[in-house]
Design an enzyme around this catalytic site. Structure first.
Site, PDB file in Angstrom:
ATOM      1  N   ASN A   9      22.936   4.864 -35.050  1.00 25.38           N
ATOM      2  CA  ASN A   9      22.054   5.276 -34.283  1.00 25.38           C
ATOM      3  C   ASN A   9      22.710   5.848 -33.017  1.00 25.38           C
ATOM      4  O   ASN A   9      23.267   5.310 -32.012  1.00 25.38           O
ATOM      5  CB  ASN A   9      21.046   4.011 -33.973  1.00 25.38           C
ATOM      6  CG  ASN A   9      20.080   4.207 -32.743  1.00 25.38           C
ATOM      7  OD1 ASN A   9      19.758   5.330 -32.486  1.00 25.38           O
ATOM      8  ND2 ASN A   9      19.562   3.044 -32.547  1.00 25.38           N
ATOM      9  N   TRP A  10      22.642   7.114 -32.797  1.00 32.02           N
ATOM     10  CA  TRP A  10      23.293   7.930 -31.674  1.00 32.02           C
ATOM     11  C   TRP A  10      22.349   7.695 -30.383  1.00 32.02           C
ATOM     12  O   TRP A  10      22.770   7.945 -29.246  1.00 32.02           O
ATOM     13  CB  TRP A  10      23.346   9.410 -31.889  1.00 32.02           C
ATOM     14  CG  TRP A  10      24.394   9.791 -33.068  1.00 32.02           C
ATOM     15  CD1 TRP A  10      24.951   8.921 -33.908  1.00 32.02           C
ATOM     16  CD2 TRP A  10      24.602  10.920 -33.459  1.00 32.02           C
ATOM     17  NE1 TRP A  10      25.962   9.567 -34.525  1.00 32.02           N
ATOM     18  CE2 TRP A  10      25.549  10.710 -34.426  1.00 32.02           C
ATOM     19  CE3 TRP A  10      24.296  12.269 -32.929  1.00 32.02           C
ATOM     20  CZ2 TRP A  10      26.204  11.865 -35.054  1.00 32.02           C
ATOM     21  CZ3 TRP A  10      24.853  13.474 -33.562  1.00 32.02           C
ATOM     22  CH2 TRP A  10      25.834  13.136 -34.765  1.00 32.02           C
ATOM     23  N   LYS A  11      21.243   7.304 -30.406  1.00 37.57           N
ATOM     24  CA  LYS A  11      20.346   7.027 -29.210  1.00 37.57           C
ATOM     25  C   LYS A  11      20.043   8.412 -28.429  1.00 37.57           C
ATOM     26  O   LYS A  11      20.175   9.334 -28.980  1.00 37.57           O
ATOM     27  CB  LYS A  11      20.767   5.644 -28.304  1.00 37.57           C
ATOM     28  CG  LYS A  11      20.925   4.649 -29.292  1.00 37.57           C
ATOM     29  CD  LYS A  11      21.070   3.044 -28.578  1.00 37.57           C
ATOM     30  CE  LYS A  11      21.354   2.067 -29.491  1.00 37.57           C
ATOM     31  NZ  LYS A  11      21.493   0.836 -28.822  1.00 37.57           N
ATOM     32  N   HIS A  95      12.691   0.045 -33.254  1.00 43.75           N
ATOM     33  CA  HIS A  95      13.907  -0.441 -32.496  1.00 43.75           C
ATOM     34  C   HIS A  95      13.608  -1.280 -31.127  1.00 43.75           C
ATOM     35  O   HIS A  95      12.598  -0.761 -30.611  1.00 43.75           O
ATOM     36  CB  HIS A  95      14.679   0.749 -31.986  1.00 43.75           C
ATOM     37  CG  HIS A  95      16.176   0.319 -31.616  1.00 43.75           C
ATOM     38  ND1 HIS A  95      16.532  -0.077 -30.362  1.00 43.75           N
ATOM     39  CD2 HIS A  95      17.386   0.394 -32.377  1.00 43.75           C
ATOM     40  CE1 HIS A  95      17.780  -0.341 -30.194  1.00 43.75           C
ATOM     41  NE2 HIS A  95      18.199  -0.078 -31.337  1.00 43.75           N
ATOM     42  N   GLU A  97      14.544  -1.115 -28.298  1.00 45.26           N
ATOM     43  CA  GLU A  97      14.610  -0.300 -26.974  1.00 45.26           C
ATOM     44  C   GLU A  97      13.158   0.297 -27.192  1.00 45.26           C
ATOM     45  O   GLU A  97      12.613   0.692 -25.910  1.00 45.26           O
ATOM     46  CB  GLU A  97      15.869   0.792 -27.095  1.00 45.26           C
ATOM     47  CG  GLU A  97      17.000  -0.084 -26.773  1.00 45.26           C
ATOM     48  CD  GLU A  97      18.434   0.565 -27.359  1.00 45.26           C
ATOM     49  OE1 GLU A  97      18.029   1.802 -27.774  1.00 45.26           O
ATOM     50  OE2 GLU A  97      19.325  -0.076 -27.178  1.00 45.26           O
ATOM     51  N   GLU A 167      18.569  -6.960 -35.782  1.00 43.08           N
ATOM     52  CA  GLU A 167      19.242  -6.354 -34.482  1.00 43.08           C
ATOM     53  C   GLU A 167      18.770  -7.455 -33.536  1.00 43.08           C
ATOM     54  O   GLU A 167      17.907  -7.186 -32.681  1.00 43.08           O
ATOM     55  CB  GLU A 167      18.764  -5.133 -34.333  1.00 43.08           C
ATOM     56  CG  GLU A 167      19.308  -3.966 -35.185  1.00 43.08           C
ATOM     57  CD  GLU A 167      19.491  -2.971 -34.603  1.00 43.08           C
ATOM     58  OE1 GLU A 167      20.439  -2.255 -34.748  1.00 43.08           O
ATOM     59  OE2 GLU A 167      18.923  -2.305 -33.837  1.00 43.08           O
ATOM     60  N   GLY A 173      24.495  -3.523 -27.580  1.00 43.82           N
ATOM     61  CA  GLY A 173      25.080  -2.799 -26.497  1.00 43.82           C
ATOM     62  C   GLY A 173      25.766  -3.831 -25.544  1.00 43.82           C
ATOM     63  O   GLY A 173      26.231  -3.376 -24.367  1.00 43.82           O
ATOM     64  N   SER A 213      26.449  -4.536 -31.612  1.00 41.52           N
ATOM     65  CA  SER A 213      27.797  -4.433 -31.452  1.00 41.52           C
ATOM     66  C   SER A 213      28.559  -4.584 -32.652  1.00 41.52           C
ATOM     67  O   SER A 213      29.679  -5.142 -32.607  1.00 41.52           O
ATOM     68  CB  SER A 213      28.179  -5.700 -30.499  1.00 41.52           C
ATOM     69  OG  SER A 213      27.271  -5.446 -29.226  1.00 41.52           O
ATOM     70  N   GLY A 235      26.688   2.221 -30.238  1.00 42.52           N
ATOM     71  CA  GLY A 235      27.665   2.844 -29.534  1.00 42.52           C
ATOM     72  C   GLY A 235      28.936   3.189 -30.455  1.00 42.52           C
ATOM     73  O   GLY A 235      29.448   4.068 -30.119  1.00 42.52           O
TER      74      GLY A 235
END
Ligand code: PGA
Length: 250
Positions: A9-11, A95, A97, A167, A173, A213, A235
């Site tokens: 997931n490159w966000k 997600h 976020e 998650e 993160g 993470s 990440g």
């Protein structure tokens, strides 16, 4: 046999040019005979150039979000119809976020799951509890509610086309991953609830990924757990050698 999956997931990171470079490095180093399914989820703008650039390869593409409507006056949104039309196979839905910053409710996520499946996209449905819920040891009920509200209305054939990503929000993160045992416990719980709602065969066929993470140095231990079928990686998926090591850990 469940698919073993490493999804990146490159966000909201990387220019298109940087994304093409990263994908090329991953493609060239991830090995053709690898059993793992590799899914890259870049920003929308990257999807078409990446699709053309990668051609027939061992890498699949997913979007990070989709609209809950098919078309119309929804400024700034992208629909599953558009994604399916350009050959995108997966879409991340729910997600944390999106839930936190864009206030996406279990109800709207249910609709997103429905429209994705209608257009034959495979949803990667994210669930997971915030820190205060974990501290109160109420994470199982919290996650169960997310599954019940957004997924468990599906038929068994439909839910078999979804991937679940557990998650925990406190692990995303933060550099503080769930322990392999914490991941296993939640994954086994999720699988048991799918079995209860559907049947054993359905529960055994759904890939459940861990996210939060995941790094090259903890992937092997987390992925060794019996109910962990891979990872949704943020990440560490932005670094080709880290992500390739995570793929190898599968
Ligand atoms: P992280 O993100 O690997 O950077 O913790 C995971 C995710 O948000 O999917």
């Amino acid at each position: 046999m469940r698919n073993r999956i490493a999804a990146g997931n490159w966000k909201m990171n990387l220019t298109v040019k940087e994304g093409l470079q990263l994908a090329t490095e991953i493609k060239n180093n991830s090995g053709k005979n690898n059993n793992a399914k590799i899914i890259l989820c870049p920003p929308f703008l990257h999807l078409m150039p990446l699709k053309e650039h990668l051609g027939a390869s061992n890498l699949s593409l997913g979007a990070q979000n989709c609209c809950d409507r098919i078309n119309g006056a929804f400024t700034g949104e992208v629909s599953v119809k558009m994604l399916a039309d350009v050959g995108i196979e997966y879409v991340i839905i729910g997600h944390s976020e999106r839930r936190i910053y864009y206030h996406e409710s279990n109800e709207v996520l249910k609709t997103k799951i429905d429209v994705a499946l209608e257009f034959s996209l495979k949803p990667i449905f994210c669930c997971g509890e915030p820190l205060e819920i974990r501290i109160d040891n109420k994470q199982e009920n919290y996650v169960l509610r997310q599954l019940e509200d957004s997924l468990f209305h599906l038929s068994s054939e439909q839910i078999k086309n979804t991937i679940i990503a557990y998650e925990p929000i406190w692990a995303i993160g933060t550099g503080k991953n769930a322990s392999a045992q914490e991941a296993q416990d939640m994954h086994a719980f999720i699988r048991s609830k799918i079995e209860f709602q559907y049947d054993k065969e359905t529960a055994e066929s759904i890939s459940i990924l861990y996210g939060g993470s995941v790094k090259a140095d903890n992937a092997a231990s987390i992925f060794s757990m019996p109910d962990v079928d891979g990872g949704l990686v943020g990440g560490a998926s932005l670094n080709a050698s880290e992500f390739v090591s995570i793929i190898a850990a599968l």
